[in-house]
Design a protein around this motif. Structure first.
Motif, PDB file in Angstrom:
ATOM      1  N   LEU A   4     -19.668  -4.077  -2.943  1.00 52.56           N
ATOM      2  CA  LEU A   4     -19.345  -5.097  -1.944  1.00 52.56           C
ATOM      3  C   LEU A   4     -19.144  -6.402  -2.686  1.00 52.56           C
ATOM      4  N   LEU A   5     -17.931  -6.933  -2.612  1.00 51.49           N
ATOM      5  CA  LEU A   5     -17.666  -8.196  -3.306  1.00 51.49           C
ATOM      6  C   LEU A   5     -17.182  -9.247  -2.339  1.00 51.49           C
ATOM      7  N   THR A   6     -17.625 -10.466  -2.562  1.00 52.04           N
ATOM      8  CA  THR A   6     -17.101 -11.599  -1.808  1.00 52.04           C
ATOM      9  C   THR A   6     -16.017 -12.241  -2.656  1.00 52.04           C
ATOM     10  N   THR A   7     -14.978 -12.700  -1.997  1.00 55.57           N
ATOM     11  CA  THR A   7     -13.892 -13.343  -2.728  1.00 55.57           C
ATOM     12  C   THR A   7     -13.067 -14.177  -1.772  1.00 55.57           C
ATOM     13  N   HIS A   8     -12.404 -15.189  -2.300  1.00 55.70           N
ATOM     14  CA  HIS A   8     -11.389 -15.886  -1.517  1.00 55.70           C
ATOM     15  C   HIS A   8     -10.023 -15.701  -2.162  1.00 55.70           C
ATOM     16  N   TYR A   9      -9.961 -14.797  -3.177  1.00 55.86           N
ATOM     17  CA  TYR A   9      -8.683 -14.444  -3.788  1.00 55.86           C
ATOM     18  C   TYR A   9      -8.072 -13.288  -2.999  1.00 55.86           C
ATOM     19  N   MET A  10      -7.001 -13.552  -2.264  1.00 55.96           N
ATOM     20  CA  MET A  10      -6.405 -12.518  -1.440  1.00 55.96           C
ATOM     21  C   MET A  10      -5.779 -11.398  -2.273  1.00 55.96           C
ATOM     22  N   ASP A  11      -5.197 -11.745  -3.434  1.00 57.34           N
ATOM     23  CA  ASP A  11      -4.617 -10.695  -4.269  1.00 57.34           C
ATOM     24  C   ASP A  11      -5.705  -9.773  -4.809  1.00 57.34           C
ATOM     25  N   GLU A  12      -6.893 -10.321  -5.041  1.00 57.62           N
ATOM     26  CA  GLU A  12      -8.016  -9.512  -5.500  1.00 57.62           C
ATOM     27  C   GLU A  12      -8.427  -8.505  -4.424  1.00 57.62           C
ATOM     28  N   ALA A  13      -8.575  -8.991  -3.211  1.00 58.96           N
ATOM     29  CA  ALA A  13      -8.949  -8.106  -2.109  1.00 58.96           C
ATOM     30  C   ALA A  13      -7.877  -7.047  -1.875  1.00 58.96           C
ATOM     31  N   GLU A  14      -6.622  -7.463  -1.930  1.00 57.60           N
ATOM     32  CA  GLU A  14      -5.526  -6.532  -1.668  1.00 57.60           C
ATOM     33  C   GLU A  14      -5.437  -5.453  -2.738  1.00 57.60           C
ATOM     34  N   SER A  15      -5.731  -5.811  -3.986  1.00 56.33           N
ATOM     35  CA  SER A  15      -5.655  -4.854  -5.084  1.00 56.33           C
ATOM     36  C   SER A  15      -6.818  -3.874  -5.102  1.00 56.33           C
ATOM     37  N   LEU A  16      -8.011  -4.332  -4.686  1.00 55.75           N
ATOM     38  CA  LEU A  16      -9.222  -3.542  -4.900  1.00 55.75           C
ATOM     39  C   LEU A  16      -9.782  -2.847  -3.672  1.00 55.75           C
ATOM     40  N   ALA A  17      -9.661  -3.463  -2.510  1.00 53.95           N
ATOM     41  CA  ALA A  17     -10.530  -3.095  -1.385  1.00 53.95           C
ATOM     42  C   ALA A  17     -10.071  -1.846  -0.633  1.00 53.95           C
ATOM     43  N   ASP A  18     -11.036  -0.987  -0.329  1.00 52.77           N
ATOM     44  CA  ASP A  18     -10.825   0.096   0.630  1.00 52.77           C
ATOM     45  C   ASP A  18     -11.019  -0.421   2.046  1.00 52.77           C
ATOM     46  N   LEU A  19     -11.857  -1.444   2.173  1.00 55.41           N
ATOM     47  CA  LEU A  19     -12.188  -1.997   3.484  1.00 55.41           C
ATOM     48  C   LEU A  19     -12.238  -3.509   3.377  1.00 55.41           C
ATOM     49  N   ILE A  20     -11.640  -4.180   4.347  1.00 57.29           N
ATOM     50  CA  ILE A  20     -11.659  -5.637   4.423  1.00 57.29           C
ATOM     51  C   ILE A  20     -12.591  -6.052   5.562  1.00 57.29           C
ATOM     52  N   VAL A  21     -13.507  -6.968   5.273  1.00 57.03           N
ATOM     53  CA  VAL A  21     -14.365  -7.556   6.307  1.00 57.03           C
ATOM     54  C   VAL A  21     -14.137  -9.061   6.268  1.00 57.03           C
ATOM     55  N   MET A  22     -13.533  -9.589   7.319  1.00 61.40           N
ATOM     56  CA  MET A  22     -13.272 -11.027   7.380  1.00 61.40           C
ATOM     57  C   MET A  22     -14.365 -11.698   8.202  1.00 61.40           C
TER      58      MET A  22
END
Length: 299
Positions: free
Chosen positions: A189-207
């Motif tokens: 579980l990672l927190t980030t404000h880099y959208m490209d990071e979330a888009e590249s890595l995440a199986d699930l997005i929690v906003m």
């Protein structure tokens, strides 16, 4: 059994500030989850609760079936964490820091040595393995923290802004390492404000926005929130009949279909304003849901 389950978690501080307001979501084993939100949205507060550092005001978090409040020591045996402001001990070398961390966690000296070298190769840290940490850049120190957590072999890893301060190439080396370790079944579980990071890595997005969950789903599901493939960014405030614009601090965004982009640009240029056409992104999903950008910056 989920790897992590958050049920109606609230956190109200003594001054009355509600940092979390009923946060509920579930994380399957082996998933990489990105918690997205502006600074102050509640991401770090939730991570601190889930990693047994902070008590919730109400609600529960379970990690591998263990309640973080009633069984904190058992939870700590199956997790590892990078705190948002965490840095390694400046008096040690990266190799000494990571291998010592593994010894404390119960690995033998030979295991600690092997795992440290493995993760240093993955994160491209071999050249600085024996350099005193005080002589390293802030970004390199951050990568050493990432190395310690990945080497730990924990079942659940909490990574609070793990790539803050890293240059683009270093960020991508961290991404590759995270993907490789996730394939071994680790839940992250990672927190980030880099959208490209979330888009590249995440199986699930929690906003998370102002302490509340505004979206839970895949990257593809998040993008469908926008409903249009293109956006026209207009630098300034403007209204166009027939088009609904999202007004931000210094621009207006119109979400359009391909056949509409040219007309919108033409109409705003006539008004003396500049406009740019771009494909929609994960950040646009956040804008659609909250009316705000993740960071205070120009898009």
């Amino acid at each position: 059994m989920p790897a992590v389950e958050s049920k109606d978690v609230w956190k109200v501080y003594g001054n009355g500030v509600e940092a979390l307001r009923g946060v509920s979501f579930s994380v399957g084993r082996g998933m990489l989850v990105a918690l997205l939100g502006r600074n102050g949205a509640g991401k770090t507060t939730w991570v601190r609760i889930a990693s047994t550092q902070l008590l919730p005001s109400r609600g529960t978090v379970e990690v591998m079936g263990l309640d973080v409040v009633s069984s904190p020591w058992s939870v700590r045996e199956v997790i590892s964490m990078i705190p948002q402001e965490g840095f390694p001990n400046d008096l040690l070398t990266p190799y000494e820091f990571v291998s010592s961390y593994l010894l404390i966690r119960g690995y033998s000296r030979s295991e600690a040595k092997e795992r440290t070298h493995e993760v240093f190769r993955a994160l491209e840290l071999e050249e600085c393995a024996n350099v005193v940490i005080s002589n390293l850049s802030g970004g390199m120190k951050r990568r050493v923290m990432v190395a310690a957590v990945l080497a730990s072999g924990s079942e659940v890893m909490f990574l609070d802004e793990p790539t803050t301060g890293l240059d683009p190439l270093a960020r991508r080396s961290v991404w590759r390492a995270l993907k490789a370790f996730k394939r071994e079944g680790v839940t992250m579980l990672l927190t980030t404000h880099y959208m490209d990071e979330a888009e590249s890595l995440a199986d699930l997005i929690v906003m998370i926005h102002r302490g509340r969950i505004v979206f839970v789903g895949s990257v593809e599901e998040a993008k469908r929130v926008v409903g249009r493939p293109l956006k026209v960014e207009v630098y300034g405030g403007v209204e166009l009949g027939g088009y609904e614009g999202v007004k931000l601090k210094d621009m207006t965004i119109f979400y359009v279909d391909e056949g509409e982009a040219e007309e919108v640009v033409r109409r705003v240029v006539v008004k003396g304003l500049e406009a740019t056409v771009k494909p929609t992104s994960l950040e646009d999903s956040f804008i659609r849901l909250t009316g705000e950008v993740i960071e205070e910056r120009s898009l």
